[in-house]
Design a protein around this motif. Structure first.
Motif, PDB file in Angstrom:
ATOM      1  N   PRO A 134      -3.646   3.193  -8.867  1.00 32.12           N
ATOM      2  CA  PRO A 134      -4.623   3.775  -7.940  1.00 32.12           C
ATOM      3  C   PRO A 134      -5.385   2.688  -7.193  1.00 32.12           C
ATOM      4  CG  PRO A 134      -4.720   4.884 -10.059  1.00 32.12           C
ATOM      5  CD  PRO A 134      -3.825   3.688 -10.239  1.00 32.12           C
ATOM      6  N   GLY A 135      -5.716   2.933  -5.934  1.00 31.19           N
ATOM      7  CA  GLY A 135      -6.424   1.938  -5.130  1.00 31.19           C
ATOM      8  C   GLY A 135      -7.733   1.506  -5.763  1.00 31.19           C
ATOM      9  N   VAL A 136      -8.456   2.469  -6.334  1.00 28.89           N
ATOM     10  CA  VAL A 136      -9.736   2.167  -6.984  1.00 28.89           C
ATOM     11  C   VAL A 136      -9.513   1.248  -8.180  1.00 28.89           C
ATOM     12  CG1 VAL A 136     -11.656   3.181  -8.272  1.00 28.89           C
ATOM     13  CG2 VAL A 136     -10.837   4.305  -6.199  1.00 28.89           C
ATOM     14  N   ALA A 137      -8.450   1.519  -8.963  1.00 31.46           N
ATOM     15  CA  ALA A 137      -8.151   0.701 -10.142  1.00 31.46           C
ATOM     16  C   ALA A 137      -7.668  -0.693  -9.739  1.00 31.46           C
ATOM     17  CB  ALA A 137      -7.096   1.399 -11.003  1.00 31.46           C
ATOM     18  N   PHE A 138      -6.906  -0.788  -8.648  1.00 30.65           N
ATOM     19  CA  PHE A 138      -6.445  -2.085  -8.155  1.00 30.65           C
ATOM     20  C   PHE A 138      -7.636  -2.951  -7.767  1.00 30.65           C
ATOM     21  CE2 PHE A 138      -5.061  -4.965  -4.790  1.00 30.65           C
ATOM     22  CZ  PHE A 138      -3.916  -5.536  -5.342  1.00 30.65           C
ATOM     23  N   ARG A 139      -8.578  -2.365  -7.039  1.00 32.87           N
ATOM     24  CA  ARG A 139      -9.777  -3.113  -6.632  1.00 32.87           C
ATOM     25  C   ARG A 139     -10.567  -3.598  -7.845  1.00 32.87           C
ATOM     26  NH1 ARG A 139     -15.462  -1.101  -4.687  1.00 32.87           N
ATOM     27  NH2 ARG A 139     -16.291  -3.082  -3.964  1.00 32.87           N
ATOM     28  N   LYS A 140     -10.725  -2.727  -8.830  1.00 39.71           N
ATOM     29  CA  LYS A 140     -11.479  -3.088 -10.029  1.00 39.71           C
ATOM     30  C   LYS A 140     -10.793  -4.210 -10.791  1.00 39.71           C
ATOM     31  CE  LYS A 140     -13.430  -1.146 -14.291  1.00 39.71           C
ATOM     32  NZ  LYS A 140     -13.567   0.086 -15.122  1.00 39.71           N
ATOM     33  N   ALA A 141      -9.470  -4.128 -10.916  1.00 43.17           N
ATOM     34  CA  ALA A 141      -8.720  -5.134 -11.678  1.00 43.17           C
ATOM     35  C   ALA A 141      -8.781  -6.505 -11.012  1.00 43.17           C
ATOM     36  CB  ALA A 141      -7.271  -4.687 -11.835  1.00 43.17           C
ATOM     37  N   ILE A 142      -8.602  -6.548  -9.709  1.00 45.95           N
ATOM     38  CA  ILE A 142      -8.595  -7.829  -8.994  1.00 45.95           C
ATOM     39  C   ILE A 142     -10.009  -8.388  -8.872  1.00 45.95           C
ATOM     40  CG2 ILE A 142      -7.884  -9.018  -6.879  1.00 45.95           C
ATOM     41  CD1 ILE A 142      -5.615  -7.841  -8.628  1.00 45.95           C
TER      42      ILE A 142
ATOM     43  N   VAL B 124       0.856  -1.190   0.000  1.00 51.44           N
ATOM     44  CA  VAL B 124       0.000   0.000   0.000  1.00 51.44           C
ATOM     45  C   VAL B 124       0.888   1.234   0.000  1.00 51.44           C
ATOM     46  CG1 VAL B 124      -1.643   1.344   1.359  1.00 51.44           C
ATOM     47  CG2 VAL B 124      -1.931  -1.130   1.147  1.00 51.44           C
ATOM     48  N   GLY B 125       0.573   2.181  -0.893  1.00 43.90           N
ATOM     49  CA  GLY B 125       1.290   3.452  -0.925  1.00 43.90           C
ATOM     50  C   GLY B 125       0.672   4.431   0.064  1.00 43.90           C
ATOM     51  N   GLY B 126      -0.002   5.447  -0.441  1.00 44.92           N
ATOM     52  CA  GLY B 126      -0.643   6.432   0.440  1.00 44.92           C
ATOM     53  C   GLY B 126      -2.094   6.087   0.736  1.00 44.92           C
ATOM     54  N   ARG B 127      -2.619   6.753   1.745  1.00 43.90           N
ATOM     55  CA  ARG B 127      -4.042   6.641   2.102  1.00 43.90           C
ATOM     56  C   ARG B 127      -4.656   8.042   2.105  1.00 43.90           C
ATOM     57  NH1 ARG B 127      -5.546   1.606   4.083  1.00 43.90           N
ATOM     58  NH2 ARG B 127      -3.796   0.218   4.563  1.00 43.90           N
ATOM     59  N   ASN B 128      -5.943   8.118   1.796  1.00 43.83           N
ATOM     60  CA  ASN B 128      -6.612   9.421   1.787  1.00 43.83           C
ATOM     61  C   ASN B 128      -7.207   9.737   3.155  1.00 43.83           C
ATOM     62  OD1 ASN B 128      -9.074   8.011   1.949  1.00 43.83           O
ATOM     63  ND2 ASN B 128      -9.299   7.964  -0.274  1.00 43.83           N
ATOM     64  N   GLU B 129      -7.981  10.814   3.240  1.00 40.36           N
ATOM     65  CA  GLU B 129      -8.501  11.287   4.520  1.00 40.36           C
ATOM     66  C   GLU B 129      -9.442  10.286   5.188  1.00 40.36           C
ATOM     67  OE1 GLU B 129     -10.289  15.086   4.002  1.00 40.36           O
ATOM     68  OE2 GLU B 129      -8.441  16.045   3.295  1.00 40.36           O
ATOM     69  N   SER B 130     -10.108   9.448   4.406  1.00 37.13           N
ATOM     70  CA  SER B 130     -11.031   8.469   4.988  1.00 37.13           C
ATOM     71  C   SER B 130     -10.320   7.187   5.402  1.00 37.13           C
ATOM     72  CB  SER B 130     -12.154   8.134   3.987  1.00 37.13           C
ATOM     73  OG  SER B 130     -11.643   7.359   2.915  1.00 37.13           O
ATOM     74  N   GLY B 131      -9.003   7.109   5.147  1.00 29.21           N
ATOM     75  CA  GLY B 131      -8.234   5.926   5.501  1.00 29.21           C
ATOM     76  C   GLY B 131      -8.152   4.885   4.406  1.00 29.21           C
ATOM     77  N   ARG B 132      -8.756   5.162   3.252  1.00 35.05           N
ATOM     78  CA  ARG B 132      -8.735   4.195   2.157  1.00 35.05           C
ATOM     79  C   ARG B 132      -7.451   4.314   1.337  1.00 35.05           C
ATOM     80  NH1 ARG B 132     -13.921   5.359   3.194  1.00 35.05           N
ATOM     81  NH2 ARG B 132     -15.436   3.646   3.103  1.00 35.05           N
ATOM     82  N   VAL B 133      -7.140   3.245   0.630  1.00 32.43           N
ATOM     83  CA  VAL B 133      -5.895   3.178  -0.142  1.00 32.43           C
ATOM     84  C   VAL B 133      -5.944   4.151  -1.316  1.00 32.43           C
ATOM     85  CG1 VAL B 133      -4.438   1.699  -1.577  1.00 32.43           C
ATOM     86  CG2 VAL B 133      -5.464   0.790   0.522  1.00 32.43           C
ATOM     87  N   GLN B 134      -4.959   5.035  -1.352  1.00 32.38           N
ATOM     88  CA  GLN B 134      -4.841   5.993  -2.445  1.00 32.38           C
ATOM     89  C   GLN B 134      -4.191   5.326  -3.655  1.00 32.38           C
ATOM     90  OE1 GLN B 134      -5.251   9.669  -1.406  1.00 32.38           O
ATOM     91  NE2 GLN B 134      -5.768   9.938  -3.542  1.00 32.38           N
ATOM     92  N   ASP B 135      -3.122   4.564  -3.377  1.00 34.36           N
ATOM     93  CA  ASP B 135      -2.423   3.892  -4.467  1.00 34.36           C
ATOM     94  C   ASP B 135      -1.707   2.659  -3.949  1.00 34.36           C
ATOM     95  OD1 ASP B 135       0.699   4.752  -4.135  1.00 34.36           O
ATOM     96  OD2 ASP B 135      -0.642   6.331  -3.460  1.00 34.36           O
TER      97      ASP B 135
END
Length: 371
Positions: A295-303, A271-282
């Motif tokens: 990006p965390g959103v793209a990682f989730r979508k791909a997997i 995990v790289g950075g996290r945003n204000e809500s604590g979710r994975v940024q990248d």
């Protein structure tokens, strides 16, 4: 006196007309089956018509097959078929109200159910939550599902349908999911939508935010004032959702490659950075060609959304596998369904619940034009 009476009558007619227009019946078109080669229609008193409205003498169950130019029934080709019934039309065993249209889609047959929006919502409740939940949570779900549907109807007004029947939009399995509590929640909020600056909002929602909802900017790159992240302890009390998945490293590599990321020979995933809500940024990936940031959103979508259930996760390499451990379920934007349930149990009304998860919204008693 006579003139006054006439004025009063005219005013009553105008008010009645305005109310009727404000609560006019709305319909919605929902894609309920896509990409199949055959569809079976059944039900009592089903009327099947061709594209020109001519009745077809067919005894159910009726099997429709995809053809090069449309649909075939008993070897006879049609560009599309329309089915209605006094009660329900059954499509592959599931019952639907209103009209069912079957025609060619991009990859196989496309089945679209067109029905009154309020009837659609009654069937939706038990697909998205449970009608056994507190009534105020059911009402909240009815209002946001109605708002989302009205927004999408305008956004896709020229499309063959306005909504998917899956998590891509809202889960809907037809009339078989209806019950009296779902009907009550819909009826007691009839026609009510959420608005911002006089326009119906895009009312996103999700299952469990695990402590803090997400800002729409973090997921879709679009910042909307009514989709800001807010703290939410309520879902953790109602449904503490923690999950863990172990995935072969080769499978992770293949999924990311398919998504367009050059990640041959993965050596490290973290995990790289996290945003204000604590979710994975990248997610930072070290591979044979160097480092790649996903990006965390793209990682989730791909997997896969069913594997990585939210972007609130940690990563750990275990030999030839990657362990993904996280909390929550869904994209995290808008209303948290399990949080809504707990707030309802705590005595909050559906309007108080919705005002918390969608800051700055207003409630409209009639359908209004979306942004």
């Amino acid at each position: 006196m006579k003139a006054l009476r006439s004025i009063l009558i005219i005013l009553l007619i105008l008010v009645a007309g305005h109310s009727s227009a404000a609560l006019r019946p709305e319909t919605i078109r929902v894609a309920v089956v896509k990409g199949v080669e055959t569809v079976t229609l059944d039900g009592n008193g089903v009327l099947v018509t061709g594209p020109n409205g001519e009745p077809l003498r067919l005894d159910p169950p009726i099997e429709l097959r995809r053809s090069r130019d449309g649909v075939t029934v008993n070897g006879r080709p049609f560009s599309r078929i329309v089915a209605t019934a006094a009660a329900l039309v059954r499509v592959n065993g599931k019952g639907y109200r209103g009209i069912v249209e079957i025609g060619p889609g991009e990859r196989g047959l496309l089945v679209v159910n067109e029905l009154p929006l309020e009837e659609y919502l009654i069937g939706l409740i038990n697909c998205e939550i449970s009608s056994a939940w507190p009534m105020e949570a059911i009402k909240a779900q009815a209002v946001i599902a109605r708002s989302y549907a009205v927004f999408q109807k305008a956004a896709r007004k020229n499309a063959p349908y306005q909504l998917e029947s899956s998590v891509m939009d809202q889960v809907y399995d037809g009339a078989d999911q209806e019950d009296s509590r779902a009907a009550r929640g819909v009826q007691e909020t009839a026609g009510e939508v959420l608005t911002f600056n006089g326009r119906t909002i895009q009312a996103f929602y999700h299952a469990n935010c695990s402590g803090h909802t997400e800002d729409s900017r973090e997921v879709w790159g679009l910042s909307l004032p009514y989709l800001r992240g807010v703290p939410c302890k309520y879902c953790q009390e109602a449904n503490p959702s923690r999950w863990e998945q172990t995935i072969p490293l080769k499978k992770v590599e293949g999924a990311l490659k398919s998504a367009g990321y050059p990640v041959s020979g993965i050596r490290e995933v973290r995990v790289g950075g996290r945003n204000e809500s604590g979710r994975v940024q990248d997610v930072q990936i070290t591979c044979s060609r160097g480092k790649v940031s996903v990006p965390g959103v793209a990682f989730r979508k791909a997997i896969g959304y069913g594997v990585v259930k939210s972007t609130n996760f940690d990563l750990l390499i275990l030999g030839d596998d990657v362990m993904v451990a996280g909390a929550g379920s869904g994209h995290g934007v808008g209303l948290c369904q399990w949080g809504s349930k707990q707030r309802a149990l705590d005595g909050f009304s559906y309007r108080e619940i919705l005002s918390y998860y969608y800051p700055g919204v207003q409630f409209s008693a009639a359908y209004s034009r979306p942004e």
